[in-house]
Design an enzyme around this catalytic site. Structure first.
Site, PDB file in Angstrom:
ATOM      1  N   HIS A  33      -3.726   1.973  -6.250  1.00  0.00           N
ATOM      2  CA  HIS A  33      -3.749   0.518  -6.068  1.00  0.00           C
ATOM      3  C   HIS A  33      -4.555  -0.103  -7.210  1.00  0.00           C
ATOM      4  CE1 HIS A  33      -4.528  -3.424  -4.334  1.00  0.00           C
ATOM      5  NE2 HIS A  33      -3.625  -3.173  -3.405  1.00  0.00           N
ATOM      6  N   LEU A  47     -10.644  -1.329  -0.726  1.00  0.00           N
ATOM      7  CA  LEU A  47      -9.488  -2.105  -1.158  1.00  0.00           C
ATOM      8  C   LEU A  47      -9.789  -3.604  -1.266  1.00  0.00           C
ATOM      9  CD1 LEU A  47      -6.362  -2.146  -1.587  1.00  0.00           C
ATOM     10  CD2 LEU A  47      -6.171  -2.496   0.861  1.00  0.00           C
ATOM     11  N   ARG A 103       2.778  -2.349  -8.583  1.00  0.00           N
ATOM     12  CA  ARG A 103       1.449  -1.745  -8.578  1.00  0.00           C
ATOM     13  C   ARG A 103       1.289  -0.653  -9.633  1.00  0.00           C
ATOM     14  NH1 ARG A 103       0.204  -1.485  -2.074  1.00  0.00           N
ATOM     15  NH2 ARG A 103      -0.264  -3.702  -1.903  1.00  0.00           N
ATOM     16  N   PHE A 112       3.633 -12.102  -3.381  1.00  0.00           N
ATOM     17  CA  PHE A 112       3.114 -10.747  -3.489  1.00  0.00           C
ATOM     18  C   PHE A 112       3.731 -10.069  -4.697  1.00  0.00           C
ATOM     19  CE2 PHE A 112       0.909  -7.483  -0.820  1.00  0.00           C
ATOM     20  CZ  PHE A 112      -0.082  -8.318  -0.344  1.00  0.00           C
ATOM     21  N   HIS A 120      -4.314   5.198  -3.084  1.00  0.00           N
ATOM     22  CA  HIS A 120      -4.053   4.240  -2.017  1.00  0.00           C
ATOM     23  C   HIS A 120      -2.974   4.669  -1.028  1.00  0.00           C
ATOM     24  CE1 HIS A 120      -3.942   0.414  -0.036  1.00  0.00           C
ATOM     25  NE2 HIS A 120      -2.708   0.145  -0.419  1.00  0.00           N
ATOM     26  N   GLN A 161       0.536   6.511  -4.946  1.00  0.00           N
ATOM     27  CA  GLN A 161       0.225   5.197  -5.494  1.00  0.00           C
ATOM     28  C   GLN A 161      -1.265   5.000  -5.718  1.00  0.00           C
ATOM     29  OE1 GLN A 161       0.878   1.296  -3.167  1.00  0.00           O
ATOM     30  NE2 GLN A 161       2.394   1.243  -4.785  1.00  0.00           N
ATOM     31  N   GLU A 201      -3.932  -7.125  -2.559  1.00  0.00           N
ATOM     32  CA  GLU A 201      -3.041  -7.700  -3.567  1.00  0.00           C
ATOM     33  C   GLU A 201      -2.851  -9.191  -3.305  1.00  0.00           C
ATOM     34  OE1 GLU A 201       0.155  -5.201  -4.910  1.00  0.00           O
ATOM     35  OE2 GLU A 201       1.590  -6.774  -4.420  1.00  0.00           O
TER      36      GLU A 201
END
Lengths: 569, 384
Positions: A230, A240, A274, A113, A339, A228, A243
């Site tokens: 995304h 979405l 991000r 990730f 996000h 944030q 990730e």
């Protein structure tokens, strides 16, 4: 009058985890949500949950990645707690029945990730949040002693004469009836506030209710400027794309066919933090190297097909159903989109807020473990660790005190306020119009790139909308599932959230994490390595008014073992 | 942008008036969803129209409704497609609340009264043996992938709404709750597998109350294929635990399979007697319980004879299929396999080297109804 030792408001991951922990701690628990718990937005966390569970990995490494990801604004004591307790929490979930992915040996398997120095993300295909949410709800169904109030909305919190929280005023959405719930401890777990932006990856229910409830009570909000974006959201509707796609090996391309992350993060490429990836995309788009619809392309075809079906099944469906794109064979147009809010109600590491008797956990809260930027797959962890800690602490503390006195007068006030909205003649704007304008303002001026002028314009707009929200008229005059009156109440909450975000963004005159000021493009540790708190000193209830000036203050960032360094990926 | 005509079923419990239809005309791009159209109507015209909705991405399961008569999510049904369906009325998209559950207001139904009550019925939590291990439970990777299909259920209720068995027997535990049950039965960490199976087999409204109509598979927006999970429960009950239930679910399936093996087609006159003897004609004739059950079904038989639905001559002298040997070959083939093959179409494994080939173009769920129909057939063959 219903009474509980601990009343949990919100029943996503943080709320249900808090309720279960409080029940285990021997408290009489009520858990309340404006929707059925399994509808909660924790569902949307696709990619997974971080924990240094492998013997080769270490919690220190996880903590350092989190500190670096936060751009050194995260409080390191809280981050250490979260990362140290993560492995045990994953095992607890596994024992409860979460169907985590296994490796060939039948042990828990991981995926890579963003922003992480090891593959430490545990997952269930790309429905990790959903799988954990449903398993926690299974536990709630098992623990019949936990009272569930589903489709109940909280309009205000109640304090006793000493200022200790004493419960909440609720509206049962099914029949419009209002009640005063008396509680020794209240835990706010109502999630984020993405709906103040348009577009957003957040669900319609993410209206920052808990943040606003605490704000109106005079609880300080912290790190609110840290919002944030995304890196991979669908262009049209903001949905979405996990990730996990990049974690599995997907690439980003601009319209010139260039894998542009080489320029911005030569080592981590698409798996940088991000904020870094979103900013890179926005720069490409702003400088004319995006596609005509203001997007760049995410190409998933480097990921083996079998792996896509096994691990990215949900986004195959999302791209097919909502963008008409077959991601097995073609790239999907994406752009950065709202996000997550790193900020929230300021709490200590037990979830306790500065207002006595009040707790918060999850996205509603700011411990702060995410600081300027949250790492992917740390949000589920945050909800569970601090949900559990808040629930356990609240249960312990509740034993030591008597039930606080809650005055009935506030119930009557709240009832009157709602009657006023329902009876109001149509003269002002529709709720939907005010909400749409709020979303436009925030996305235009309080987004990836910010500056003084834009933020001031945004604040002016928000103040105007604050006034307009007081005259909105509604269509539904009934009591059963009156979603119209609910929308008007949520609108007030949303505007309070927007105000706190914008005021804090205007105050922070530097660029750090998700806050990028084009007029102050550098990180400035000397002056701004500190949290900004926003406190509302209004009349104690009702909407914040345009005349109120929120009070700004600073608090220290806790550093334990990591001194700020330049942040490169 | 095009104008879409919608016809929405509305009901206000406080008005004292019956439910009625409201016509609306909504201008939106054809790729936008039916939920988008409803939300636009709420935003611009009348926000008293009630619908549960939240994520707009088919993951929260709130917006289950019936569109053109079919149960589905409003958020992942595109306007353009819905208006062109044969089921649509001259291009008008018809939106109603889900079936099999009481309507509370407009498009909102009481899921607690039906759906969640049934979920609670299947003991929906893991029951492991003893204390948990120090680390994780070690289980085969495939078993977790297998039950992830049931875990993918978002509890939207579309299958409950579409279930024909539940329409006939409101007490039927139903597709969603039984799919949830498989999530535990198929979980190697659960210690109560046999008890769960026995419970669901013995319940007269349990796994044998499903009539194989495929409606739930067709409507499920997440490819959970609830009926396939019910069939898996049956195969586990029979194949792994030999549970011979008092509802004669086992006997009925065995009778069915035996008769087709012998005759090539179903010998209907023997189906009931064989079913009640747990697949054995002899047992049904000597076992007092079986005789009692057989006697109980006389009214149905007489009604069939009276209405002409059953021809007594043909029913008793059932002819074998001309090429019955071919059928027998299929049985031999299936029975020669040592292990029961569970076909999980949730994840279609493909060799990465196949990526370029044209044959590899069809992903899981690409042709959902077709693929699942095939699954159903092969499952039947795998019962024994």
């Amino acid at each position: 009058m219903p009474q509980h030792d601990v009343l949990v408001i919100g029943a996503g991951l943080a709320g249900m985890r808090a309720a279960l922990a409080a029940a285990e701690g021997g408290a009489n628990v009520g858990v309340m949500s404006k929707i059925h718990p399994v509808r909660s937005h924790s569902n949307a966390a696709q990619g997974g949950i971080n924990a240094a569970l492998n013997p080769e990995d270490s919690w220190e490494s996880h903590a350092f990645d989190t500190v670096k990801g936060s751009d050194y604004l995260g409080d390191q004591d809280a981050i250490e707690i979260m990362c140290r307790e993560a492995p045990e929490e994953i095992l607890h979930l596994e024992h409860l029945g979460v169907t985590f992915h296994r490796n060939d040996e039948g042990k828990l398997g991981t995926r890579a990730f963003g922003g992480a120095s090891a593959a430490r993300t545990y997952y269930v295909a790309d429905i990790t949040g959903q799988a954990i949410l449903h398993v926690l709800y299974e536990q709630l169904m098992k623990h019949e002693e936990v009272y569930r109030y589903e489709e109940y909305f909280v309009t205000a919190l109640v304090q006793d004469e000493t200022g200790h929280v004493a419960g909440a005023i609720t509206r049962n959405l099914r029949d419009g009836s209002m009640e005063l719930f008396n509680a020794k401890k209240v835990i706010l777990c109502t999630g984020g506030n993405g709906q103040i932006y348009n577009p957003t990856t957040n669900a319609l229910v993410c209206t920052g209710d808990g943040i606003a409830l605490a704000y109106r009570l005079g609880a300080p909000l912290m790190d609110m400027e840290m919002v944030q974006y995304h890196p991979t959201t669908l262009a049209g509707n903001g949905l979405l794309i996990t990730e996990g796609a990049r974690g599995e090996g997907a690439h980003l391309y601009n319209a010139e066919g260039e894998r542009f992350m080489e320029k911005y993060a030569p080592n981590k490429m698409e798996l940088a933090s991000r904020d870094v990836v979103s900013r890179a995309e926005q720069t490409e788009i702003n400088e004319g190297r995006g596609f005509p619809d203001g997007t760049v392309h995410l190409d998933i075809t480097p990921v083996p097909r079998k792996r896509i079906h096994e691990a990215l099944r949900e986004i195959v469906m999302v791209a097919r159903d909502f963008a008409g794109v077959d991601i097995l064979n073609e790239p999907v147009p994406i752009k950065p989109g709202n996000h997550y809010v790193m900020g929230g109600i300021k709490t200590d590491t037990d979830g306790l807020c500065p207002v006595p008797g009040l707790y918060a956990a999850g996205e509603t809260a700011c411990v702060s473990v995410h600081g300027g930027n949250r790492l992917g797959a740390n949000s589920l962890l945050d909800t569970l660790i601090f949900g559990r800690r808040a629930g356990a602490h609240a249960a312990r503390e509740a034993k030591a005190i008597a039930m606080p006195t809650a005055a009935h007068s506030q119930l009557e006030d709240e009832q009157r306020a709602i009657d006023t909205i329902v009876r109001r003649e149509r003269s002002g704007r529709r709720v939907s119009e005010v909400k749409a304008e709020l979303g436009r303002i925030m996305d235009a001026k309080v987004a990836v790139y910010r500056d003084d002028e834009g933020l001031k314009e945004a604040l002016e707009g928000i103040k105007r909308l604050q006034e307009e929200a007081k005259t909105v008229a509604i269509d539904d005059k009934g009591t059963v599932f009156n979603q119209d009156v609910l929308g008007a109440l949520e609108l007030g909450f949303m505007i309070d959230n927007a105000e706190a975000i914008t005021v804090a963004a205007l105050e922070r005159k530097e660029s750090r994490g998700a806050q990028y000021r084009t007029d102050f493009p550098e990180r400035n540790d000397e002056e701004w390595l500190k949290h900004i708190t926003v406190t509302h000193h209004g009349n104690g209830n009702g909407n914040a008014s345009s005349d109120d000036v929120p009070e700004l203050a600073y608090s220290e960032v806790t550093l334990t073992q990591w001194q700020p360094e330049a942040r490169t990926y | 942008m095009s104008d879409f005509a919608l016809k929405v079923r509305r009901y206000d419990p406080e008005s004292g008036e019956p439910a009625y239809w409201e016509d609306m005309s909504i201008e939106l791009e054809p790729e936008r969803s039916v939920l988008d159209a409803i939300l636009k109507y709420k935003a611009d015209t009348d926000n008293s129209l009630a619908i549960r909705c939240s994520c707009q991405a088919a993951i929260c399961g709130s917006c289950g409704v019936r569109i053109n008569g079919q149960s589905r999510l409003a958020c992942n049904t595109q306007l353009g497609e819905a208006s062109e369906e044969l089921r649509a009325h001259d291009g008008t998209i018809v939106v109603e609340p889900m079936g099999n559950m009481p309507v509370l207001k407009d498009l909102i139904v009481d899921m607690d009264a039906v759906h969640w009550k049934k979920v609670q019925r299947v003991v929906p939590w893991l029951l492991p043996e003893g204390d948990p291990p120090e680390r994780e439970y070690i289980v085969p990777a495939e078993s977790m992938i297998d039950i992830t299909q049931s875990m993918a259920c978002i509890q939207c209720g579309a299958c409950v709404s579409a279930c024909l068995s539940m329409e006939a027997d409101p007490e039927f535990i139903g597709p969603a709750a039984l799919a949830k049950a498989y999530r535990f039965v198929g979980d190697p960490r659960d210690s109560q597998t046999e008890e769960r199976l026995r419970d669901l087999a013995e319940d007269p409204h349990g796994i044998y109350d499903c009539t194989h109509c495929f409606a739930c598979i067709e409507v499920c927006p997440k490819d959970v294929a609830p009926m396939s999970q019910i069939m898996r429960l049956r195969r586990r009950a029979i194949g792994d635990y030999g549970i011979k239930d008092s509802n004669n679910g086992y006997g009925h399936e065995k009778a069915f399979v035996d008769l087709v093996e012998k005759y090539g087609t179903l010998h209907e006159a023997q189906l009931l007697p064989k079913s009640f003897g747990q697949g054995s004609l002899i047992r049904s004739q000597i076992d007092p319980d079986s005789l009692k059950q057989l006697a109980g079904s006389f009214p149905t038989v007489i009604a069939g004879l009276k209405s002409g639905k059953v021809n007594p001559i043909k029913a008793i002298w059932h002819k074998k299929l001309a090429d019955q040997k071919q059928v027998k070959r299929i049985y031999n083939e299936v029975e020669s396999r040592g292990e029961r093959i569970e076909l999980n179409l949730y994840i279609v494994g493909e060799d990465p080297s196949d990526n370029e080939g044209e044959g590899a173009q069809e992903p899981a769920g690409g042709d959902r109804a077709g693929a699942d129909a095939e699954a159903g057939k092969s499952e039947e063959g795998a019962i024994q």
